[in-house]
Design an enzyme around this catalytic site. Sequence first.
Site, short mmCIF file in Angstrom:
data_model
loop_
_atom_site.label_atom_id
_atom_site.label_comp_id
_atom_site.label_asym_id
_atom_site.label_seq_id
_atom_site.Cartn_x
_atom_site.Cartn_y
_atom_site.Cartn_z
N SER A 131 1.11 -0.90 -0.13
CA SER A 131 0.29 0.02 0.07
C SER A 131 0.96 1.39 0.29
O SER A 131 0.35 1.79 -0.26
CB SER A 131 -1.07 -0.18 0.95
OG SER A 131 -1.78 -0.71 1.18
N CYS B 34 -9.42 -1.99 3.83
CA CYS B 34 -8.69 -1.45 3.59
C CYS B 34 -8.67 -0.72 2.01
O CYS B 34 -10.07 0.25 1.94
CB CYS B 34 -7.45 -1.25 3.59
SG CYS B 34 -6.15 0.33 3.51
N HIS C 170 -6.23 -2.58 9.41
CA HIS C 170 -6.28 -3.31 9.53
C HIS C 170 -6.70 -4.32 10.37
O HIS C 170 -4.87 -4.30 11.37
CB HIS C 170 -4.75 -3.60 8.53
CG HIS C 170 -3.63 -2.96 7.23
ND1 HIS C 170 -4.32 -3.57 6.53
CD2 HIS C 170 -3.79 -1.29 7.09
CE1 HIS C 170 -4.03 -1.99 5.85
NE2 HIS C 170 -4.44 -1.59 5.86
N GLU D 266 -5.15 -8.04 10.69
CA GLU D 266 -4.09 -9.16 10.20
C GLU D 266 -3.50 -8.12 10.96
O GLU D 266 -2.51 -8.97 11.87
CB GLU D 266 -4.02 -8.97 8.42
CG GLU D 266 -3.19 -8.17 8.11
CD GLU D 266 -3.96 -6.73 7.53
OE1 GLU D 266 -3.35 -6.39 7.32
OE2 GLU D 266 -4.94 -6.37 7.85
#
Length: 389
Positions: free
Chosen positions: A51, A266, A359, A361
């Site tokens: 990203s 996202c 996020h 994760e």
Amino acid sequence: MNSLSNLPAVLVLEDGRIFRGRSYGKIGTALGEAVFTTGMTGYQETLTDPSYAHQIITQTFPHVGNTGVNDEDNESKRMWAAGYVVREASRRPSNWRSQRSLEDDLLGNGIVGIRGVDTRALTRHLREAGAMKSGIFSGDAAAASDADLIAQVNAQPSMAGRNISAEVSVDTAYVVEPADHGYEGEAKHTVAAIDLGMKSMTPHRLAERGLRVHVLPYNATLEDIKATGATGVFFSNGPGDPAAAAAQVELVRSVLDAGIPYFGICFGNQMLGRALGLETYKLRFGHRGINQPVMDKATGRVEITSQNHGFAVDAPIEGSFTAPIERYGKVEVSHFSLNDQVVEGLSCLDIPAFSVQYHPEAASGPHDAAYLFDRFVSSMDSAAEKDSK
């Protein structure tokens, strides 16, 4: 003691602001959007997050590189940042997992950096003026006139209007098996995960919950998804302007129309928003760091989250509303930022689809939002039970 390069380097912003320092990593020129991240740790994961493609990262934490880097913590196959800005670079990494210095990795990945910058002043400037075009010039490149350097910075394209998914997505599809991530027994469901710049921890988090994950490239079709036997579809994080990702938005609509449970993170949140007919917009300086507070409206619980986004979905955070594309029914903002009330999650009330802007994760952390992967499993369980009746 490791020696750092001592060649002159300069960071130039499009508005003419200039910061001088010393080279760090590769010698040369780097052009990209200047952004800052507030994480106190996790610089290896930050640099390898796709990203950050085409962005020059400023670390607000003043001392960077002290724990070195290793071969296990990368979030992708390489560093994606366009450039790197730090105040003080560690001369000697010290950690039992360290295998080499951060500068060694910057050199190995061809990342042009600068150290010795007043990152506090730079961050305050970006907070006021917003993320902007920038460039790092070191060695011979730094000897050019200020006017020439500013002209080079301003000649580059802006982030708005750019579709970068093709640059960061996987080239060929691959499968991540639950058994390889500690799950015992048969796979519960099969997920088609569209890689728009996905981090390696994401399929790990899915697989450890018993999901067989088919990672597909950015240009996958609904036919590709159905060929995997997927009972759920996941859209990943990624760089670029969501308004420029028309093909991916249409794919999300195809998934929603097919009634397949959807989960996005996202960029995947922005894709869901645009698929529903909502608009997206560019934030002034974005949300980047591992300490961003978010309110979960359903529970009233505050989550500390990891974020990395420069665009957001435009939607009312109070109550529910009918999606602009009315066939998708009622929608509500499920999460919002406690710093600036930016939309941080969407939940569809009439179809099996939800997403978050942050996020869950979260490598290297925090893990407050890991429950969202369980919610995705439950969504597929419910769809399977409905289909069996």
